[in-house]
Design a protein around this motif. Sequence first.
Motif, mmCIF file in Angstrom:
data_model
loop_
_atom_site.group_PDB
_atom_site.id
_atom_site.type_symbol
_atom_site.label_atom_id
_atom_site.label_comp_id
_atom_site.label_asym_id
_atom_site.label_seq_id
_atom_site.Cartn_x
_atom_site.Cartn_y
_atom_site.Cartn_z
ATOM 1 N N ASP A 13 -3.564 13.500 42.183
ATOM 2 C CA ASP A 13 -3.206 12.022 41.900
ATOM 3 C C ASP A 13 -4.080 11.175 42.973
ATOM 4 O O ASP A 13 -4.569 11.775 44.015
ATOM 5 N N GLY A 31 -0.588 9.673 35.298
ATOM 6 C CA GLY A 31 -1.329 9.391 36.594
ATOM 7 C C GLY A 31 -1.661 10.655 37.360
ATOM 8 O O GLY A 31 -2.354 10.558 38.538
ATOM 9 N N LYS A 32 -1.334 11.940 36.900
ATOM 10 C CA LYS A 32 -1.612 13.106 37.393
ATOM 11 C C LYS A 32 -2.640 13.866 36.717
ATOM 12 O O LYS A 32 -2.669 13.928 35.515
ATOM 13 N N ASN A 70 -4.949 13.782 31.848
ATOM 14 C CA ASN A 70 -4.083 12.593 32.525
ATOM 15 C C ASN A 70 -2.892 12.503 32.144
ATOM 16 O O ASN A 70 -2.498 12.224 31.021
#
Length: 614
Positions: A569, A602-603, A599
């Motif tokens: 992240d 957000g990771k 994705n």
Amino acid sequence: MPEYFLLGVCGHVDHGKSALIKALTGFEGDTSVHEKERGITIDLSFSALKSATRTLGFVDVPGHQDLVFKMVGGSFGLDVGLLVIDANEGLKAQSLEHACTLSFLKIPCVVVLSKTDKCLDLEAQKQSIQASLKPYKLTILALLACSIYDPQSLEDLKNFLLNYPFCKRKQGGDLDRLFRLYIDRVFVLPGRGVAVSGSILGGSIKEHDKVWIAPLNRVVGVKSLHQHAQEIQEAHQHQRVALQLQGVRAEELKMGMLLSTKGYLRAFDCVDAKLLAAPQSLPIQHNQRISLQIGMLKIQAKVLILQYPYVTLVLDQAIFACFGDVGIVSLQQRIWGAAQILNPITDLLKKPIKLDLLKALDRQDLIQAFSILAQAHKKGFGLLSSLQRFALKPTKALEIANQVGGVVVDCQEYVLYPQSTLKSVTHTIASIYQNNPQALLSAKSLAHKHSYISPYLATLAFQTLQDQGKIEEQKGLWVQKGLILEKVQEKLQDKLYALLKQGQFAPQAPYNLYDVLDVDRQMGDRALKALCQAKKVVRLSHNVFLESQALQQVLDLILKLLQEHPSLDIQLLKTHLPLSRKFLIAYLEYLDSLGKTTNLEGKRFLKQGFNNNS
């Protein structure tokens, strides 16, 4: 359509105002429980007298000394005042305060002597009243005697009011066309919503129009209009009107709020004005506190005396005042006089310059006022706010500006510059070419780099240097004399590439690089596009461009981290690549676009089958 005039019935308490209105119109103004108990008018009340050719709207204003605020507020939208004076008592304290208000607001009046059936010497009383009113410089249209017990005197008064050739009172200039109304009442119509009422100071309003609630900075709709208990389609200057609004709650609205048209007025907590003292009023002192009232808006202010009677008023709250507005000034709840707004827009001017400006504005010498303001604003004096500032539409202000000597007038941007600014800009451009002979400039590029320089002013400066033989125009660009545009363009790519490479993982945005290189944005975009086509530079996002080798180093680092960690992240990437979020997000999204990562909230996760070498 019958002509409409708004008349204010004012005078000392118990001098017979409400009784006179009832006799003329049949309307009893004192309708609330408190009004009936006290026997006085507490609030503004409204009625009308109509004929086939004329409608007279009456505003019955309070006459008690504790309610002068409401009397003043009810006077601003009037065409004519009816100053009612008891023929037996003569002029009293509130009679004179009301006369003072009418005088300063330039409202002509009809003096009505009431209760004449009890007066023993009417002619002597008339002469005494006229002599006492003379210092107030009232415009008195007539002095009429009347008694509610004398039907003929009432009929004579009624005929006078319905037939006298009254004129609509104008503020002057183009402000008469701008809709403005200060709210004097807020109420809820059962089953229909919120409504407000007031007297229109200027302009007009139609059903289904949009109005701007200035203090809330909100535009709301007008569902319907009402005037004297009838629904109407349109209302005009100096008419009473109630507006049913949509898009606002009653609790958000307050008496004194201004309704207008969005885009013309701004609020300021300092204004420059001229003090106008009532007869026998003592001069106001420096730093003295006063009350200032415009319409139903009443605020406190501190007076800073520049040179009597010119002052700066430091207000407890910002107001949307306009040039020529007159505010009634009170001290300790008693009317002192008035303040005429000369400069409603705050200027950081030295005292002598400000005094010269106020004196020019006071004598309506706008050519001189424009000259003073242009010389004081080295980065340009704008005319787009001229409606608020000078009661003029920008087009009319531009006509005056073209008569001012020693200035540069930009007729496209509506800006005045002193000649010294043109000289300064010319010097700035000359310095650019001296320090960077490869500069490629245009009027637009210079305006982008220096926001106060308009394209017109830049063009004048370029032409000045051309006349001096220092630069020349080639295909819309200005280059140093003797240089060939094509060769300069070829070198531009190399310079731009060098700056991107120097920026490594976080280069400057393209427009910033163009400013560093002193090149026109359009030319810079072309050079950057060519670098991308040659694959020497890669575009990651709208304003993020990276040199290809630097980008590959970043991608290698990200893939390595993904092999070492289950996911990646922004926070983890930042520990290894301490850059701003703008760049980190651009790198991750670019990797997503290559199909190597997924994705999830957000990771980033490395897709199966990819590794550092794939």
